[in-house]
Design a protein around this motif. Structure first.
Motif, mmCIF file in Angstrom:
data_model
loop_
_atom_site.group_PDB
_atom_site.id
_atom_site.type_symbol
_atom_site.label_atom_id
_atom_site.label_comp_id
_atom_site.label_asym_id
_atom_site.label_seq_id
_atom_site.Cartn_x
_atom_site.Cartn_y
_atom_site.Cartn_z
ATOM 1 N N PRO A 21 2.993 16.897 8.322
ATOM 2 C CA PRO A 21 1.963 17.165 7.325
ATOM 3 C C PRO A 21 2.327 16.618 5.948
ATOM 4 C CG PRO A 21 2.338 19.099 8.687
ATOM 5 C CD PRO A 21 3.406 18.109 9.042
ATOM 6 N N GLY A 22 1.392 15.861 5.366
ATOM 7 C CA GLY A 22 1.648 15.284 4.055
ATOM 8 C C GLY A 22 0.632 14.209 3.727
ATOM 9 N N VAL A 23 0.723 13.701 2.506
ATOM 10 C CA VAL A 23 -0.076 12.556 2.081
ATOM 11 C C VAL A 23 0.833 11.337 2.164
ATOM 12 C CG1 VAL A 23 -1.450 11.521 0.248
ATOM 13 C CG2 VAL A 23 -1.395 14.017 0.513
ATOM 14 N N TRP A 24 0.470 10.393 3.032
ATOM 15 C CA TRP A 24 1.352 9.255 3.300
ATOM 16 C C TRP A 24 0.617 7.943 3.050
ATOM 17 C CZ3 TRP A 24 5.719 11.531 3.385
ATOM 18 C CH2 TRP A 24 5.911 12.748 4.056
ATOM 19 N N MET A 25 1.239 7.085 2.280
ATOM 20 C CA MET A 25 0.668 5.757 2.041
ATOM 21 C C MET A 25 0.912 4.848 3.240
ATOM 22 S SD MET A 25 1.258 4.601 -1.908
ATOM 23 C CE MET A 25 -0.213 3.558 -1.873
ATOM 24 N N PHE A 26 -0.038 3.980 3.485
ATOM 25 C CA PHE A 26 0.086 2.871 4.430
ATOM 26 C C PHE A 26 -0.308 1.631 3.644
ATOM 27 C CE2 PHE A 26 -1.927 0.310 7.995
ATOM 28 C CZ PHE A 26 -0.729 -0.016 8.621
ATOM 29 N N HIS A 27 0.662 0.737 3.410
ATOM 30 C CA HIS A 27 0.378 -0.347 2.463
ATOM 31 C C HIS A 27 1.237 -1.562 2.747
ATOM 32 C CE1 HIS A 27 4.116 0.102 0.010
ATOM 33 N NE2 HIS A 27 4.037 1.365 0.373
ATOM 34 N N CYS A 28 0.747 -2.696 2.270
ATOM 35 C CA CYS A 28 1.553 -3.908 2.288
ATOM 36 C C CYS A 28 2.684 -3.734 1.281
ATOM 37 C CB CYS A 28 0.698 -5.117 1.926
ATOM 38 S SG CYS A 28 1.636 -6.663 1.846
ATOM 39 N N HIS A 29 3.909 -4.118 1.694
ATOM 40 C CA HIS A 29 5.050 -3.914 0.808
ATOM 41 C C HIS A 29 5.346 -5.115 -0.080
ATOM 42 C CE1 HIS A 29 8.524 -1.769 -0.674
ATOM 43 N NE2 HIS A 29 8.232 -0.766 0.126
ATOM 44 N N ILE A 30 4.550 -6.156 0.006
ATOM 45 C CA ILE A 30 4.629 -7.179 -1.041
ATOM 46 C C ILE A 30 4.051 -6.537 -2.294
ATOM 47 C CG2 ILE A 30 3.708 -9.394 -1.817
ATOM 48 C CD1 ILE A 30 3.842 -10.346 1.092
ATOM 49 N N ASP A 31 4.880 -6.387 -3.312
ATOM 50 C CA ASP A 31 4.479 -5.581 -4.465
ATOM 51 C C ASP A 31 3.250 -6.142 -5.158
ATOM 52 O OD1 ASP A 31 5.330 -3.136 -5.714
ATOM 53 O OD2 ASP A 31 5.725 -4.297 -7.525
ATOM 54 N N TRP A 32 3.095 -7.447 -5.142
ATOM 55 C CA TRP A 32 1.910 -8.061 -5.745
ATOM 56 C C TRP A 32 0.644 -7.648 -4.990
ATOM 57 C CZ3 TRP A 32 3.454 -9.483 -10.217
ATOM 58 C CH2 TRP A 32 4.705 -10.054 -10.397
ATOM 59 N N HIS A 33 0.746 -7.565 -3.672
ATOM 60 C CA HIS A 33 -0.420 -7.209 -2.873
ATOM 61 C C HIS A 33 -0.783 -5.732 -3.037
ATOM 62 C CE1 HIS A 33 0.431 -10.817 0.030
ATOM 63 N NE2 HIS A 33 0.112 -11.183 -1.203
ATOM 64 N N LEU A 34 0.220 -4.877 -3.181
ATOM 65 C CA LEU A 34 -0.084 -3.473 -3.435
ATOM 66 C C LEU A 34 -0.791 -3.323 -4.780
ATOM 67 C CD1 LEU A 34 0.019 -0.504 -2.711
ATOM 68 C CD2 LEU A 34 2.353 -0.412 -3.623
ATOM 69 N N SER A 35 -0.357 -4.104 -5.771
ATOM 70 C CA SER A 35 -1.018 -4.039 -7.078
ATOM 71 C C SER A 35 -2.455 -4.537 -6.987
ATOM 72 C CB SER A 35 -0.242 -4.858 -8.107
ATOM 73 O OG SER A 35 -0.392 -6.253 -7.890
ATOM 74 N N GLN A 36 -2.754 -5.359 -5.987
ATOM 75 C CA GLN A 36 -4.124 -5.828 -5.763
ATOM 76 C C GLN A 36 -4.950 -4.833 -4.958
ATOM 77 O OE1 GLN A 36 -2.657 -9.715 -4.089
ATOM 78 N NE2 GLN A 36 -4.408 -10.537 -5.218
ATOM 79 N N GLY A 37 -4.310 -3.787 -4.440
ATOM 80 C CA GLY A 37 -5.065 -2.747 -3.746
ATOM 81 C C GLY A 37 -4.913 -2.716 -2.244
ATOM 82 N N LEU A 38 -3.870 -3.348 -1.689
ATOM 83 C CA LEU A 38 -3.750 -3.435 -0.234
ATOM 84 C C LEU A 38 -3.026 -2.204 0.315
ATOM 85 C CD1 LEU A 38 -4.634 -5.181 2.065
ATOM 86 C CD2 LEU A 38 -2.538 -6.514 1.871
ATOM 87 N N GLY A 39 -3.759 -1.112 0.369
ATOM 88 C CA GLY A 39 -3.192 0.127 0.882
ATOM 89 C C GLY A 39 -4.262 1.183 1.087
ATOM 90 N N LEU A 40 -3.857 2.283 1.720
ATOM 91 C CA LEU A 40 -4.738 3.435 1.912
ATOM 92 C C LEU A 40 -3.876 4.677 2.047
ATOM 93 C CD1 LEU A 40 -4.375 4.214 5.153
ATOM 94 C CD2 LEU A 40 -6.061 2.427 5.474
ATOM 95 N N LEU A 41 -4.533 5.837 2.159
ATOM 96 C CA LEU A 41 -3.826 7.111 2.277
ATOM 97 C C LEU A 41 -4.196 7.811 3.581
ATOM 98 C CD1 LEU A 41 -4.185 8.682 -1.298
ATOM 99 C CD2 LEU A 41 -2.311 7.272 -0.410
ATOM 100 N N PHE A 42 -3.171 8.280 4.297
ATOM 101 C CA PHE A 42 -3.380 9.219 5.388
ATOM 102 C C PHE A 42 -3.157 10.630 4.832
ATOM 103 C CE2 PHE A 42 -2.153 5.561 8.200
ATOM 104 C CZ PHE A 42 -3.355 5.488 8.889
ATOM 105 N N ILE A 43 -4.169 11.464 4.926
ATOM 106 C CA ILE A 43 -4.048 12.876 4.549
ATOM 107 C C ILE A 43 -3.797 13.625 5.851
ATOM 108 C CG2 ILE A 43 -5.048 14.753 3.203
ATOM 109 C CD1 ILE A 43 -5.011 12.048 1.722
ATOM 110 N N GLU A 44 -2.558 13.889 6.120
ATOM 111 C CA GLU A 44 -2.155 14.364 7.444
ATOM 112 C C GLU A 44 -2.008 15.892 7.461
ATOM 113 O OE1 GLU A 44 1.726 13.675 10.322
ATOM 114 O OE2 GLU A 44 0.972 12.005 9.117
#
Length: 632
Positions: free
Chosen positions: A486-509
């Motif tokens: 149980p938790g709020v977990w990010m799922f995202h591209c780990h290229i930092d530039w791509h994360l800054s562009q918005g390549l991610g989402l949240l699992f509310i588990e």
């Protein structure tokens, strides 16, 4: 009965022994600016700890309590720590990504990370605030395990980090990256590639001896190949998961990936051997003439012997043939998870949004943080915590039920690769196309090939598990995991530039279980108060109606139909050029009138003013300033 009594006694002894050997490991981190010059080319500011850089390696044993007392002494930048690969089971609030599981730690504030390490292997830690860790805020985290199946097979161990390196602070690079002047979203090209935060280093070894070498890519952008000339090695771990011993000679480490290998040295001291790391140039939009892609460090048998430079045997790094991680079998032989309770199909797209800049999207959503850290929205929303609307539209929240088997199908409509990381879990990798090696980039020049549920290869009986896996260019991967944390977990591209562009989402588990089990320390609320960030309410900080998202943070709007990246640039520069031209004509005309009215003295004054202006502002700078004002 007596056997049962002995068994209970033995269990109690083992339990007591386990508790007695576990210890609390404490690190005091004063995060400060220091200066460094790791590649010998440019001295620059970097983020250090306790006025030192490189940062200290965190070392614990399985079962230890890890406490990091962090003080943000940067003065001008928020910060946090994410302990990459730590599952944080029961301690979601210690995970580290700002506006997800905590508030940003403002300058001058203190924060305590405190959790039990119930896993083993090779990990790392890094800042998880905006544009932070590429400035040096990253290092290895090692969990030693005396009970690993290979513990008695090696004499000594080494940790090797590899990273890309920029000569400019990220805060100086970022505005030009996410900008109308970079509509293609071309990532900033590093100036160097480091090996243990330096260059031209040695790993000293003895002949006929086995070593455990831990490999970590702690960079922000570029994957790297790794091999040692004239040596093979045995893979025993990926991303904290022990594997069946598997021989290999070349590895591919994307950003955030880790390996542990056993290397047995030769029975000689006649030579030293190049340790070769090669940047994956396919990720770069261009290769500057002074950028060295291939780095040589050495496996040093003899300090007095020659230290030869590596000689590439192929013309291009993409011709190297690295070991395919999807084929690794976990040592625990955990079987394929059953058919999923929940299947999520996602597509990666890189698009220009309304301001002309390039953004990254998952199913047409570019991750945009909420006004309240999502963990606090869970904790304050009561019975509404299972309603995804509470968490906003642009955090891309997906609510998972406790213990569901989750399958994620990730299709790539982009011509670049993306190393995706899942917080809080290791996942089974059950399918991917194309494969590593020469075919890995073949799809980039064709049409995207999405996953076809009705036509795929058989899933492995014992799938590889890891927490970071590479999505191939215009290909796909399929993963499975159990929502048992149980938790709020990010799922995202780990290229930092791509994360800054918005390549991610949240699992509310399992949000209901989160409310029952989590106990967020007061210190975390104090940091939010110091930063002026609310700790109650929905994504819009609305505490009256959790389903009213008026005022939520939103992604940049869509471009009008028919616009392209080239059209954006042409339009912007045409408009700016027109404005500059008009200004020039007006200034010239006025100066001419002034000259006619004031004579030679007026002409001299006007000439002086014009000269100052010409030295101060170029057409390009004027264009940029005009456009920036318009965007603002």
């Amino acid at each position: 009965m007596w056997r049962l009594g002995l068994s209970l006694l033995a269990a109690m002894v083992l339990l007591f022994f386990g508790y007695s050997t576990a210890k609390t490991v404490t690190y005091d981190f004063n995060v400060t600016w220091v200066t460094a010059n790791p590649d010998g080319l440019t001295e620059r500011k970097v983020i250090g700890v306790n006025n030192q850089w490189p940062l200290p390696i965190i070392e614990v044993e399985k079962g230890d309590q890890l406490v990091v007392n962090m003080h943000n002494g940067l003065g001008d930048k928020n910060a946090s720590i994410h302990f990459h690969g730590m599952y944080q089971n029961g301690t979601n609030e210690m995970d580290g990504p700002i506006m997800v599981t905590q508030c940003p730690i403002p300058p001058g504030a203190d924060f305590v990370y405190n959790f039990t390490v119930n896993q083993n292997g090779t990990y790392w830690y890094h800042c998880h605030a905006d544009y932070c860790y590429p400035d040096g805020y990253r290092q290895a985290l090692i969990v030693h395990d005396t009970e690993s199946y290979f513990y008695d097979q090696y004499e000594e161990e080494f940790t090797v980090t590899m990273s890309d390196w920029y000569h400019e602070l990220v805060e100086g690079i970022a505005p030009d990256f996410l900008s109308v002047y970079n509509p293609t979203g071309a990532e900033p090209i590093p100036q160097a590639f480091l090996f243990n935060d330096t260059l031209n280093s040695n790993i000293m070894v003895k002949p006929n001896t086995t070593y455990l070498i831990r490999l970590i890519n702690i960079g922000a952008f570029v994957a790297q190949y790794f091999y040692i000339e004239d040596h093979t090695f045995t893979i025993v771990e990926i991303d904290g998961i022990y594997t069946e011993p598997t021989e290999a000679d070349t590895l591919y480490l994307a950003i955030a990936q880790r390996y542990a290998i056993l290397l047995t040295t030769k029975n000689t001291t006649d030579k030293n051997y190049p340790i070769v790391t090669v940047a994956d140039s396919a990720l770069l939009d261009g290769i500057p003439s002074d950028l060295k892609l291939n780095q040589t460090n050495w496996l040093q048998y003899n300090a007095d012997a020659d230290h030869p430079q590596a000689v590439m045997t192929v013309d291009d790094a993409t011709q190297l043939n690295p070991f395919d991680d999807i084929t690794l079998i976990p040592h625990d032989r955990m079987p394929l998870l059953p058919e999923p309770d929940y299947t999520l199909e996602l597509s990666v797209n890189m698009e220009n949004l309304g301001n002309g800049a390039g953004y990254a999207l998952l199913n047409n959503i570019s991750y945009t943080a909420a006004k309240v850290p999502t963990i606090f929205s869970v904790m304050s929303s009561g019975d509404l915590s299972t309603n995804s609307l509470v968490y906003g539209e642009f955090t891309h929240p997906l609510v998972l039920e406790h213990n569901d088997v989750v399958q994620v199908i990730l299709n790539n409509n982009d011509g670049g690769s993306h190393p995706f990381h899942l917080h809080g879990h290791a996942f089974q990798v059950i399918d991917r196309a194309p494969a590593y090696g020469a075919t890995f980039y073949d799809y980039a020049d064709g049409d995207p090939v999405p996953y076809d549920e009705a036509n795929h290869t058989a899933f492995p009986q014992y799938p590889a598990r890891r927490d970071t896996f590479v999505l191939p260019p215009q290909g796909y991967f399929v993963i499975r995991f159990v929502a048992d944390n149980p938790g709020v977990w990010m799922f995202h591209c780990h290229i930092d530039w791509h994360l800054s562009q918005g390549l991610g989402l949240l699992f509310i588990e399992a949000p209901t279980q989160m409310q029952e089990r989590l106990n967020i320390p007061q210190n975390h609320y104090d940091v939010c108060k110091a930063g002026g960030i609310p700790t109650e309410g929905n994504a819009a900080a609305n505490t009256e109606d959790y389903l009213d998202l008026k005022g939520q943070n939103k992604q940049v709007g869509w471009l009008p139909a028919g616009f392209t990246a080239r059209g954006i640039v042409a339009l912007v520069f045409s408009c700016v050029s027109a404005v500059v031209g008009i200004i020039f004509l007006v200034v010239y005309g006025l100066s001419d009138l002034k000259f006619k009215g004031e004579g030679a003295d007026g002409a001299a004054e006007t000439s002086e003013v014009a000269g100052k202006g010409a030295g101060k502002t170029t057409v390009a700078e004027a264009s940029r300033e005009s456009s920036n004002e318009e965007i603002k």
